[in-house]
Design a protein around this motif. Structure first.
Motif, PDB file in Angstrom:
ATOM      1  N   MET A   1       0.846  -1.180   0.000  1.00  0.00           N
ATOM      2  CA  MET A   1       0.000   0.000   0.000  1.00  0.00           C
ATOM      3  C   MET A   1       0.886   1.237   0.000  1.00  0.00           C
ATOM      4  O   MET A   1       1.797   1.363   0.808  1.00  0.00           O
ATOM      5  N   ASP A   2       0.630   2.162  -0.905  1.00  0.00           N
ATOM      6  CA  ASP A   2       1.313   3.446  -0.924  1.00  0.00           C
ATOM      7  C   ASP A   2       0.524   4.431  -0.076  1.00  0.00           C
ATOM      8  O   ASP A   2      -0.701   4.511  -0.162  1.00  0.00           O
ATOM      9  N   LEU A   3       1.230   5.170   0.764  1.00  0.00           N
ATOM     10  CA  LEU A   3       0.632   6.255   1.539  1.00  0.00           C
ATOM     11  C   LEU A   3       1.458   7.496   1.235  1.00  0.00           C
ATOM     12  O   LEU A   3       2.598   7.614   1.681  1.00  0.00           O
ATOM     13  N   LYS A   4       0.907   8.399   0.480  1.00  0.00           N
ATOM     14  CA  LYS A   4       1.652   9.575   0.049  1.00  0.00           C
ATOM     15  C   LYS A   4       1.144  10.807   0.788  1.00  0.00           C
ATOM     16  O   LYS A   4      -0.040  11.112   0.745  1.00  0.00           O
ATOM     17  N   LEU A   5       2.073  11.484   1.456  1.00  0.00           N
ATOM     18  CA  LEU A   5       1.719  12.714   2.137  1.00  0.00           C
ATOM     19  C   LEU A   5       1.418  13.772   1.082  1.00  0.00           C
ATOM     20  O   LEU A   5       2.247  14.055   0.222  1.00  0.00           O
ATOM     21  N   GLU A   6       0.237  14.334   1.136  1.00  0.00           N
ATOM     22  CA  GLU A   6      -0.240  15.225   0.086  1.00  0.00           C
ATOM     23  C   GLU A   6      -0.366  16.672   0.539  1.00  0.00           C
ATOM     24  O   GLU A   6      -0.097  17.597  -0.218  1.00  0.00           O
ATOM     25  N   LEU A   7      -0.811  16.895   1.789  1.00  0.00           N
ATOM     26  CA  LEU A   7      -1.187  18.235   2.202  1.00  0.00           C
ATOM     27  C   LEU A   7      -0.924  18.443   3.683  1.00  0.00           C
ATOM     28  O   LEU A   7      -1.226  17.578   4.499  1.00  0.00           O
ATOM     29  N   ILE A   8      -0.353  19.591   4.022  1.00  0.00           N
ATOM     30  CA  ILE A   8      -0.108  19.959   5.413  1.00  0.00           C
ATOM     31  C   ILE A   8      -0.885  21.238   5.701  1.00  0.00           C
ATOM     32  O   ILE A   8      -0.796  22.211   4.935  1.00  0.00           O
ATOM     33  N   VAL A   9      -1.632  21.235   6.776  1.00  0.00           N
ATOM     34  CA  VAL A   9      -2.427  22.393   7.177  1.00  0.00           C
ATOM     35  C   VAL A   9      -1.568  23.301   8.052  1.00  0.00           C
ATOM     36  O   VAL A   9      -0.990  22.848   9.041  1.00  0.00           O
ATOM     37  N   LEU A  10      -1.467  24.571   7.667  1.00  0.00           N
ATOM     38  CA  LEU A  10      -0.709  25.551   8.438  1.00  0.00           C
ATOM     39  C   LEU A  10      -1.671  26.530   9.103  1.00  0.00           C
ATOM     40  O   LEU A  10      -2.518  27.119   8.434  1.00  0.00           O
ATOM     41  N   PRO A  11      -1.538  26.731  10.405  1.00  0.00           N
ATOM     42  CA  PRO A  11      -2.360  27.736  11.069  1.00  0.00           C
ATOM     43  C   PRO A  11      -1.719  29.117  10.945  1.00  0.00           C
ATOM     44  O   PRO A  11      -0.541  29.289  11.277  1.00  0.00           O
ATOM     45  N   VAL A  12      -2.478  30.076  10.420  1.00  0.00           N
ATOM     46  CA  VAL A  12      -1.984  31.442  10.259  1.00  0.00           C
ATOM     47  C   VAL A  12      -3.007  32.424  10.826  1.00  0.00           C
ATOM     48  O   VAL A  12      -4.192  32.118  10.906  1.00  0.00           O
ATOM     49  N   SER A  13      -2.528  33.601  11.190  1.00  0.00           N
ATOM     50  CA  SER A  13      -3.419  34.616  11.751  1.00  0.00           C
ATOM     51  C   SER A  13      -3.925  35.599  10.706  1.00  0.00           C
ATOM     52  O   SER A  13      -4.977  36.197  10.871  1.00  0.00           O
ATOM     53  N   ASP A  14      -3.189  35.771   9.629  1.00  0.00           N
ATOM     54  CA  ASP A  14      -3.556  36.727   8.586  1.00  0.00           C
ATOM     55  C   ASP A  14      -3.346  36.040   7.236  1.00  0.00           C
ATOM     56  O   ASP A  14      -2.206  35.861   6.793  1.00  0.00           O
ATOM     57  N   VAL A  15      -4.432  35.668   6.598  1.00  0.00           N
ATOM     58  CA  VAL A  15      -4.375  34.876   5.368  1.00  0.00           C
ATOM     59  C   VAL A  15      -3.656  35.625   4.251  1.00  0.00           C
ATOM     60  O   VAL A  15      -2.812  35.060   3.561  1.00  0.00           O
ATOM     61  N   ASP A  16      -3.965  36.895   4.078  1.00  0.00           N
ATOM     62  CA  ASP A  16      -3.335  37.650   2.989  1.00  0.00           C
ATOM     63  C   ASP A  16      -1.836  37.839   3.221  1.00  0.00           C
ATOM     64  O   ASP A  16      -1.044  37.763   2.284  1.00  0.00           O
ATOM     65  N   ARG A  17      -1.434  38.064   4.468  1.00  0.00           N
ATOM     66  CA  ARG A  17      -0.007  38.198   4.787  1.00  0.00           C
ATOM     67  C   ARG A  17       0.713  36.875   4.512  1.00  0.00           C
ATOM     68  O   ARG A  17       1.796  36.858   3.926  1.00  0.00           O
ATOM     69  N   ALA A  18       0.127  35.750   4.912  1.00  0.00           N
ATOM     70  CA  ALA A  18       0.723  34.438   4.650  1.00  0.00           C
ATOM     71  C   ALA A  18       0.794  34.166   3.152  1.00  0.00           C
ATOM     72  O   ALA A  18       1.805  33.666   2.645  1.00  0.00           O
ATOM     73  N   LYS A  19      -0.260  34.514   2.438  1.00  0.00           N
ATOM     74  CA  LYS A  19      -0.274  34.311   0.980  1.00  0.00           C
ATOM     75  C   LYS A  19       0.870  35.094   0.332  1.00  0.00           C
ATOM     76  O   LYS A  19       1.596  34.557  -0.497  1.00  0.00           O
ATOM     77  N   ALA A  20       1.049  36.341   0.718  1.00  0.00           N
ATOM     78  CA  ALA A  20       2.121  37.165   0.162  1.00  0.00           C
ATOM     79  C   ALA A  20       3.491  36.557   0.469  1.00  0.00           C
ATOM     80  O   ALA A  20       4.389  36.538  -0.382  1.00  0.00           O
ATOM     81  N   PHE A  21       3.666  36.039   1.690  1.00  0.00           N
ATOM     82  CA  PHE A  21       4.938  35.432   2.079  1.00  0.00           C
ATOM     83  C   PHE A  21       5.258  34.217   1.202  1.00  0.00           C
ATOM     84  O   PHE A  21       6.372  34.100   0.677  1.00  0.00           O
TER      85      PHE A  21
END
Length: 157
Positions: free
Chosen positions: A1-21
């Motif tokens: 069985m293959d188990l591929k890590l696909e997505l990591i959830v990051l907690p941020v306080s300001d979505v637009d600031r994180a997006k720009a970074f």
């Protein structure tokens, strides 16, 4: 069985600031979708990676900046660091562990998984040993990333 890590959830306080970074860092923007004032998802993929990150509004209740030890594997630590710095990202100097043991963490006193007595030494590993040289950085909320130089994968990888 293959188990591929696909997505990591990051907690941020300001979505637009994180997006720009993450745009500034050169990550590929895959999605920015809002379905209401309370829910927005922003999805990025680091260059060359099969695993992505997601953050946004209503995505997680975890504390912003609480994710640490996200490894980005590179073949040339100095080149990778220089590219990020050139993009305006604050990255530590390249370092290695004097004992040659596994390093995990961030230099600002955040989470580390080091054996007592290990010492962070400036510069790449003296032999440029694969898995031996590091640099680290954080996003604006303090989520911690580690660049690790890997020139030859361990068997089975």
């Amino acid at each position: 069985m293959d188990l591929k890590l696909e997505l990591i959830v990051l907690p941020v306080s300001d979505v637009d600031r994180a997006k720009a970074f993450y745009e500034q860092a050169g990550f590929r923007l895959d999605l920015d979708k809002a379905v209401s004032e309370d829910w927005r998802a922003v999805h990025f993929t680091p260059p060359g990676s099969e695993c992505s990150i997601i953050f946004g509004q209503g995505i997680t209740s975890a504390a912003p900046g609480s994710v640490q030890g996200l490894y980005l594997i590179v073949t040339d630590i100095e080149e990778a660091r220089a590219e990020l710095v050139g993009r305006g990202i604050e990255v530590s100097e390249v370092f290695h562990d004097a004992g040659g043991l596994f390093y995990h963490g961030h230099d600002a006193g955040e989470v580390t998984h080091q054996v007592e007595g290990q010492e962070r030494v400036a510069g790449p590993h003296p032999d440029r040993a694969t898995y031996g040289s590091y640099a680290d950085f954080s996003d604006p909320d303090g989520n911690g990333w580690v660049l690790q130089e890997v020139t030859q994968r361990a068997p089975g990888r």
